[in-house]
Design a protein around this motif. Structure first.
Motif, mmCIF file in Angstrom:
data_model
loop_
_atom_site.group_PDB
_atom_site.id
_atom_site.type_symbol
_atom_site.label_atom_id
_atom_site.label_comp_id
_atom_site.label_asym_id
_atom_site.label_seq_id
_atom_site.Cartn_x
_atom_site.Cartn_y
_atom_site.Cartn_z
ATOM 1 N N PHE A 189 -58.188 18.508 -28.784
ATOM 2 C CA PHE A 189 -59.085 19.338 -28.268
ATOM 3 C C PHE A 189 -58.790 20.367 -27.315
ATOM 4 C CE2 PHE A 189 -61.828 16.456 -30.876
ATOM 5 C CZ PHE A 189 -62.429 17.300 -31.411
ATOM 6 N N VAL A 190 -58.032 19.756 -26.310
ATOM 7 C CA VAL A 190 -57.559 20.457 -25.195
ATOM 8 C C VAL A 190 -56.385 21.374 -25.658
ATOM 9 C CG1 VAL A 190 -56.262 20.102 -22.799
ATOM 10 C CG2 VAL A 190 -58.078 18.218 -23.522
ATOM 11 N N ALA A 191 -55.571 20.904 -26.531
ATOM 12 C CA ALA A 191 -54.407 21.804 -27.047
ATOM 13 C C ALA A 191 -55.129 22.907 -27.457
ATOM 14 C CB ALA A 191 -53.497 21.169 -27.809
ATOM 15 N N SER A 192 -56.276 22.851 -28.489
ATOM 16 C CA SER A 192 -56.674 23.826 -29.162
ATOM 17 C C SER A 192 -57.738 24.738 -28.228
ATOM 18 C CB SER A 192 -57.723 23.278 -30.161
ATOM 19 O OG SER A 192 -58.376 24.223 -30.675
ATOM 20 N N GLY A 193 -58.166 24.173 -27.098
ATOM 21 C CA GLY A 193 -58.728 25.209 -26.100
ATOM 22 C C GLY A 193 -57.763 25.884 -25.352
ATOM 23 N N VAL A 194 -56.441 25.386 -24.768
ATOM 24 C CA VAL A 194 -55.658 26.075 -24.238
ATOM 25 C C VAL A 194 -55.101 27.237 -24.928
ATOM 26 C CG1 VAL A 194 -53.212 25.591 -23.029
ATOM 27 C CG2 VAL A 194 -55.003 24.115 -22.662
ATOM 28 N N SER A 195 -54.732 26.853 -26.323
ATOM 29 C CA SER A 195 -53.877 27.801 -27.251
ATOM 30 C C SER A 195 -54.772 28.785 -27.942
ATOM 31 C CB SER A 195 -53.044 27.132 -28.141
ATOM 32 O OG SER A 195 -53.835 26.550 -29.138
#
Length: 429
Positions: free
Chosen positions: A381-387
């Motif tokens: 979820f964090v990687a999705s939000g960042v990218s």
């Protein structure tokens, strides 16, 4: 006795979206109320307090605070710069930089989520700039940053040591070799994956001057794990005292040496970490109560009997348990999963001749990978939000990395020397 039906209630509460904290606390209470054993509810919630009444658990907020100081003090830039000078020239260089930086970042902060946010924000745009696919960059970052909870010092290992009364120093040292193997494994996958992306731009090898300059930038932050592990191993201080020393060192480094953190920012940061630590520790308390209910209900004995009815071969048992833990990690956070299942599974493994430290590192590594597995993997979820890449695309692109990580879990499961060799060499076991 608590009726085993509370396990079903727990699963139902999770499926309908009740937060883990309340699912852990409510499910045994509902079962006791249903069985007209209301008096036992008092005893159950007394366990919540006693579950937190531990000097060792104080290390958890201290390690979190030290990591927060490091991140705010500009450690991310220094670690990435150092990593670039070391591996940027290799095929898939920026991917290797992400993996090495995640490994080093984990040794300094112990947080996979913080690593995903900090490293992802800096390196995913950089990878896209050099013709890497954005989805691939996000997936690689998510897969690599789970190393933050495996490389010592690790808060999850601390929880396992607390639950099973094992040596924290042995657990930390036991995670060193698996962490390095996982780092190398991810680098190999990244190199192979580059065949799909021939347009990716390559870097020249860093000069000796650049490497020395990069090392100078990173050397002081990199002393943090040396101080922590060296102090614990040398008997200079306990794990909790080591965590407090790490906070003091990180504060001096960030405020007065690197000068990226202002003193007036420290107190709000302490308050924020206090709230975050309380959120984790209250789940630890609820999971301790739930674990007591598991013990009183006889569920642990039933699981033990069921597994022994299948086989008493330790290799087959650890294979089955690894599959089980992998599935658990997909839906449950590592901390609560260890508090619930370690008291059940670790004695089974000990009875067939597997060392509790060995099993602890395997369990922590397995559940840590759960942070990067769909559908509930937090770093996804964090990687999705960042990218800005949808979760479904990252979940597909991350599969080759998860396959290698899971293979390495089996490797360290079947070859215990990879885990307990270093602690034994250092006289910790």
């Amino acid at each position: 006795m608590v009726s085993p039906i509370f396990v079903v209630y727990f699963l139902i509460l999770l499926l309908v979206g009740v937060p883990v904290l309340f699912a852990l606390g409510l499910s045994p209470a509902i079962a006791l109320f249903q069985d007209d054993k209301v008096l036992f509810i008092n005893m159950l919630y007394q366990r919540l307090y006693s579950g937190l009444d531990s000097f060792l658990l104080l290390a958890l907020p201290f390690f979190m605070l030290a990591g927060e100081f490091m991140v705010s003090g500009g450690i991310t830039t220094r670690i990435i710069t150092f990593s670039q000078t070391m591996v940027r020239h290799m095929r898939g260089g920026l991917g290797h930089v992400v993996i090495l930086a995640s490994t080093l970042f984990g040794a300094l902060t112990g947080s996979a989520v913080a690593a995903t946010s900090a490293i992802g924000n800096m390196l995913i745009p950089e990878m896209v700039r050099y013709k890497y696919d954005r989805t691939y960059a996000a997936a690689l970052t998510a897969a690599a940053t789970v190393l933050g909870t495996i490389i010592p010092p690790s808060g999850i290992m601390l929880i396992y040591a607390f639950v099973m009364n094992t040596s924290v120093a042995a657990m930390f040292m036991g995670g060193v070799v698996p962490g390095i193997i996982l780092c190398i494994g991810l680098m190999l996958v990244n190199r192979v994956q580059m065949k799909k992306y021939p347009e990716v731009e390559q870097f020249e090898r860093a000069t000796r001057t650049e490497r020395v300059a990069g090392l100078k930038l990173a050397i002081l932050p990199l002393f943090t794990p040396i101080i922590i592990l060296g102090g614990i191993y040398g008997g200079i201080f306990t794990p909790t005292e080591a965590a407090a020393v790490a906070v003091f060192y990180a504060l001096i480094l960030s405020v007065w040496i690197m000068k990226n953190l202002k003193l007036k920012e420290v107190f709000p940061m302490v308050a924020r970490v206090g709230v975050n630590a309380a959120a984790i520790l209250i789940i630890v308390a609820a999971a301790s109560g739930f674990a007591s209910a598991v013990s009183l209900s006889g569920v642990a004995k039933e699981i033990t009997s069921f597994l022994y009815s299948i086989t008493d071969n330790k290799y087959i048992l650890i294979f089955i348990i690894n599959i089980f833990l992998f599935i658990v990690g997909m839906f449950l956070d590592a901390g609560p999963a260890i508090l619930i299942f370690a008291p059940i599974l670790a004695p089974i493994m000990t009875n067939v001749g597997i060392d509790p430290v060995h099993f602890g590192v395997v369990m922590v590594s397995n559940l840590s990978i759960g942070l990067a597995t769909p559908p509930m993997g937090l770093v996804l979820f964090v990687a999705s939000g960042v990218s800005g890449v949808p979760l479904q695309k990252i979940s597909k692109a991350i599969l080759p990395f998860l396959f290698v990580e899971f293979f390495i879990i089996f490797l360290i499961s079947f070859f215990p020397a990879l885990v307990i060799g270093l602690p034994k060499l250092l006289g910790l076991m």
